[in-house]
Design a protein around this motif. Structure first.
Motif, mmCIF file in Angstrom:
data_model
loop_
_atom_site.group_PDB
_atom_site.id
_atom_site.type_symbol
_atom_site.label_atom_id
_atom_site.label_comp_id
_atom_site.label_asym_id
_atom_site.label_seq_id
_atom_site.Cartn_x
_atom_site.Cartn_y
_atom_site.Cartn_z
ATOM 1 N N MET A 1 1.000 -1.269 -0.158
ATOM 2 C CA MET A 1 -0.054 0.132 0.043
ATOM 3 C C MET A 1 0.825 1.246 -0.011
ATOM 4 S SD MET A 1 -3.043 0.722 -0.257
ATOM 5 C CE MET A 1 -3.818 2.354 -0.055
ATOM 6 N N GLU A 2 1.676 1.354 1.232
ATOM 7 C CA GLU A 2 2.471 2.554 1.213
ATOM 8 C C GLU A 2 3.596 2.471 0.281
ATOM 9 O OE1 GLU A 2 3.750 5.341 4.535
ATOM 10 O OE2 GLU A 2 2.211 5.138 3.035
ATOM 11 N N LYS A 3 3.838 1.330 0.139
ATOM 12 C CA LYS A 3 5.066 0.942 -0.892
ATOM 13 C C LYS A 3 4.803 1.573 -2.563
ATOM 14 C CE LYS A 3 7.913 -2.438 1.207
ATOM 15 N NZ LYS A 3 8.676 -3.803 1.347
ATOM 16 N N GLU A 4 3.473 0.975 -2.557
ATOM 17 C CA GLU A 4 3.001 1.375 -3.946
ATOM 18 C C GLU A 4 3.158 2.836 -4.282
ATOM 19 O OE1 GLU A 4 2.088 0.127 -7.415
ATOM 20 O OE2 GLU A 4 2.369 -1.331 -5.860
ATOM 21 N N LYS A 5 2.994 3.663 -3.458
ATOM 22 C CA LYS A 5 2.866 4.910 -3.399
ATOM 23 C C LYS A 5 4.522 5.588 -3.936
ATOM 24 C CE LYS A 5 2.637 9.408 -1.078
ATOM 25 N NZ LYS A 5 3.822 9.709 -1.513
#
Lengths: 205, 96
Positions: free
Chosen positions: A1-5
């Motif tokens: 999630m965070e990584k995707e950003k």
């Protein structure tokens, strides 16, 4: 999630760095057009300027001032047509991508292209005015290649290898000096068409 | 994990500010219109984010007159480069 950003962020950083430092509207079709124009010009020169002399035996070629004038005229015509076609297709591509053609990236590309190119052009004219016609094909190929290598930092990276091949062709043509027109036709005609097609398929038009 | 997040720079959380820094990092300078074109931003939006970065000390600018029109050139500062590299490293660590 965070990584995707953050992966997205990295992608955006790279994309903006490329777009802001390189001129990417350069159209493959302009290469194809320039190549065809150069081939037509080379063919015309072969038919009309070289007919009365032995094309392959440089030593016996005698050049009248008349044919020097017609070579300069033909060269100028090819240059104008090729640049015109290049500007036309590139402007079209930029328009489609909703970008300005004449932006700071384009200016930087042109300045870095022009310094070796104008030097080579002037040097060629000086040699030509002294009657050293055999040196023209190698000189124009070598300086054009140097110009491309120099300008390649500011546009698609393929331009660099095109430049290196042009330099190699120029050096070869300096050795096989009687075949100047043939090398010239390969360098300015065939290579432009091949690279134009490759760039057209890689980057669209 | 906490240390990594600490290294992420709040100033670069915004997409437009990240874009401004990316563009300025690979160019000696860019004027307002060039930035606007590259980032596809509106005048007001771009100006306010430029101001934020300037307050952080990450970018600086010079004002010149070209044909009597003001022309503002933006460039990244040393601490801007440092901060951006630190931010990138933090992202890199986060993705490991």
């Amino acid at each position: 999630m965070e990584k995707e950003k953050y992966i997205q962020d990295l992608r955006q950083i790279k994309e903006i760095m490329d777009r802001s430092s390189k001129f990417i509207s350069l159209s493959g079709l302009s290469g194809v057009a320039a190549g065809i124009i150069a081939l037509a010009g080379a063919w015309y020169a072969y038919q009309n300027i070289y007919t009365e002399s032995d094309f392959y035996g440089y030593q016996v070629v005698t050049i009248s001032s008349e044919s020097i004038a017609s070579i300069i005229g033909l060269g100028a015509l090819i240059l104008i047509l090729a640049i015109g076609a290049g500007v036309f297709f590139t402007a079209q591509k930029a328009k489609k991508a909703n970008q300005k053609v004449w932006n700071s990236q384009a200016k930087r590309l042109l300045i870095n292209l022009s310094i070796p190119l104008v030097t080579g052009g002037l040097l060629s004219l000086i040699f030509l005015s002294r009657g050293f016609i055999g040196i023209i094909a190698p000189l124009t190929l070598i300086f054009y290649g140097l110009a491309l290598v120099n300008a390649s930092k500011y546009t698609h990276e393929e331009i660099r290898s095109l430049g290196i091949i042009e330099i190699a062709l120029g050096l070869l043509s300096a050795y096989f000096i009687g075949f100047g027109l043939l090398f010239w036709a390969i360098g300015f005609g065939l290579l432009h068409i091949v690279y134009g097609i490759i760039m057209h398929y890689r980057y669209g038009s | 994990m906490k240390d990594i997040l600490k290294d992420l720079d709040k100033a670069f959380e915004n997409k437009l500010r990240l874009g401004i820094m990316s563009a300025l990092l690979v160019n000696d300078f860019l004027d307002f219109n060039a930035l606007k074109e590259i980032l596809d931003a509106t005048d007001g939006n771009l100006a306010s984010h430029l101001k934020t970065l300037e307050k952080e000390g990450y970018i600086t600018f010079t004002k010149e007159f070209v044909d009597r029109k003001p022309n503002t050139k933006y460039m990244v500062t040393e601490s801007g480069i440092e901060a951006f590299i630190k931010h990138l490293k933090a992202i890199e660590n986060l993705l490991k």
